[in-house]
Design a protein around this motif. Sequence first.
Motif, PDB file in Angstrom:
ATOM      1  N   ASN A 127     -15.026  11.404  -3.006  1.00  0.00           N
ATOM      2  CA  ASN A 127     -15.749  10.294  -3.623  1.00  0.00           C
ATOM      3  C   ASN A 127     -15.575   9.016  -2.815  1.00  0.00           C
ATOM      4  N   ILE A 128     -16.619   8.201  -2.795  1.00  0.00           N
ATOM      5  CA  ILE A 128     -16.613   6.949  -2.026  1.00  0.00           C
ATOM      6  C   ILE A 128     -15.937   5.840  -2.812  1.00  0.00           C
ATOM      7  N   TRP A 129     -16.226   5.766  -4.096  1.00  0.00           N
ATOM      8  CA  TRP A 129     -15.722   4.683  -4.940  1.00  0.00           C
ATOM      9  C   TRP A 129     -14.669   5.195  -5.913  1.00  0.00           C
ATOM     10  N   ASN A 130     -13.832   4.304  -6.348  1.00  0.00           N
ATOM     11  CA  ASN A 130     -12.873   4.626  -7.398  1.00  0.00           C
ATOM     12  C   ASN A 130     -13.661   4.987  -8.659  1.00  0.00           C
ATOM     13  N   PHE A 270      -3.030  -7.227 -11.762  1.00  0.00           N
ATOM     14  CA  PHE A 270      -1.918  -6.295 -11.596  1.00  0.00           C
ATOM     15  C   PHE A 270      -2.398  -4.841 -11.715  1.00  0.00           C
ATOM     16  N   LEU A 271      -3.310  -4.598 -12.652  1.00  0.00           N
ATOM     17  CA  LEU A 271      -3.846  -3.248 -12.819  1.00  0.00           C
ATOM     18  C   LEU A 271      -4.583  -2.805 -11.561  1.00  0.00           C
ATOM     19  N   GLY A 272      -5.377  -3.704 -10.994  1.00  0.00           N
ATOM     20  CA  GLY A 272      -6.121  -3.367  -9.790  1.00  0.00           C
ATOM     21  C   GLY A 272      -5.246  -3.243  -8.567  1.00  0.00           C
ATOM     22  N   ALA A 273      -4.274  -4.151  -8.424  1.00  0.00           N
ATOM     23  CA  ALA A 273      -3.449  -4.178  -7.216  1.00  0.00           C
ATOM     24  C   ALA A 273      -2.531  -2.971  -7.120  1.00  0.00           C
ATOM     25  N   PHE A 274      -1.938  -2.549  -8.235  1.00  0.00           N
ATOM     26  CA  PHE A 274      -0.970  -1.458  -8.205  1.00  0.00           C
ATOM     27  C   PHE A 274      -1.584  -0.075  -8.422  1.00  0.00           C
ATOM     28  N   PHE A 275      -2.685  -0.001  -9.166  1.00  0.00           N
ATOM     29  CA  PHE A 275      -3.181   1.310  -9.567  1.00  0.00           C
ATOM     30  C   PHE A 275      -4.552   1.675  -9.009  1.00  0.00           C
ATOM     31  N   MET A 276      -5.305   0.713  -8.488  1.00  0.00           N
ATOM     32  CA  MET A 276      -6.657   1.000  -8.011  1.00  0.00           C
ATOM     33  C   MET A 276      -6.844   0.710  -6.529  1.00  0.00           C
ATOM     34  N   ALA A 277      -6.264  -0.371  -6.055  1.00  0.00           N
ATOM     35  CA  ALA A 277      -6.345  -0.662  -4.623  1.00  0.00           C
ATOM     36  C   ALA A 277      -5.471   0.275  -3.813  1.00  0.00           C
ATOM     37  N   THR A 278      -4.623   1.039  -4.477  1.00  0.00           N
ATOM     38  CA  THR A 278      -3.726   1.987  -3.809  1.00  0.00           C
ATOM     39  C   THR A 278      -4.246   3.423  -3.874  1.00  0.00           C
ATOM     40  N   ASP A 279      -5.457   3.602  -4.367  1.00  0.00           N
ATOM     41  CA  ASP A 279      -6.044   4.935  -4.453  1.00  0.00           C
ATOM     42  C   ASP A 279      -6.141   5.553  -3.052  1.00  0.00           C
TER      43      ASP A 279
END
Length: 343
Positions: A127-130, A270-279
């Motif tokens: 997949n390209i996107w989260n 915080f949700l994006g930085a730790f759990f989504m930008a690290t996908d």
Amino acid sequence: MANNTQSGTPLIVSASPHMRDSDSIPHIMWTVVLSLLPAGFAAIFVFGYYVLFVIGLCCLTALVTEIVISLMKKQPAFAMIKDGSAIVTAILLAYTLPPGAPWYVPVVGSFFAIAVVKHSFGGLGNNIWNPALAARAFLQVAYPVSVNSDWRFFSDPGAMNVLKNITSTGESGLLLDAVTRATPLAKESGAELYNFYQLLIGSVPGCIGETSAIALLAGGLYLLYKKCIKWYVPVAYLLTVFVVSIFLPPRTITPWANNPFYHLFAGGLFLGAFFMATDMVTTPLTKKGMLIFSVGAGLLTILIRFYSGYPEGVCYSILIMNTATPLIDRFTKPRLYGSKVKK
């Protein structure tokens, strides 16, 4: 594969990769699920048990969609469920929804995340996107009223009243002792400004999983401890937001506009930085690429918060950088040993 045993020691020549790690996809995914639990408990404390219904609908829809598509593709359904990727996507999507979201919003969102964003591109790893963020962006367009309203909050908060708050509901199943208030990043004139204690423990209106900064930080530190994410990705993201918010002039003057600490603790950063930008799937492969990704996402987050009509910029900033990931990988690809640099 060749096998040479003339010297007594077998020489095995095979295709890469030659170095393997003991970590597996199921181990990483279920570790992420475990790290997301503190934010879920905080959401129940702040918004009541209805959030369990929203999270449960997301998980159930994601699992059913995963099973159906697996059967259609004639792949082992149990193996695809066991890897935990569908549950991670479902929980992350639920955490980006308002606590009073009607039942059809998590159902449609989870189906879109698994069927369209994930499997239409080939499944896990292609997949390209989260998927969770892409589904959140889709819901933003499909159900703007349901997704951007009902920022409920207990009218009588406090530890002494937690049992009453999380169980008192009306005929519709929603909380009785809840009132609607503006989110911390509201841009309206005279919008309420919350103190850092409220932002830290999550005693503010907002999406299900984004309000408690300390719960998200605990989950993020756990992922760092388990070495499931690279420390410089969230640090670069958060640091970019911190620095840019100080010097960039906002279009709308609000009390929080140039307060860097408020930007860090409010909203879904915080949700994006730790759990989504690290996908691992939708972000660059190299350290240099990850840093470019993180800095770009941080810059876009502030640009959206300052100059758009949408209060939060984390979702779209990460999706934009997901789109740029193939290009980043192309220009940050390490040179092969022995190859020449093109002039």
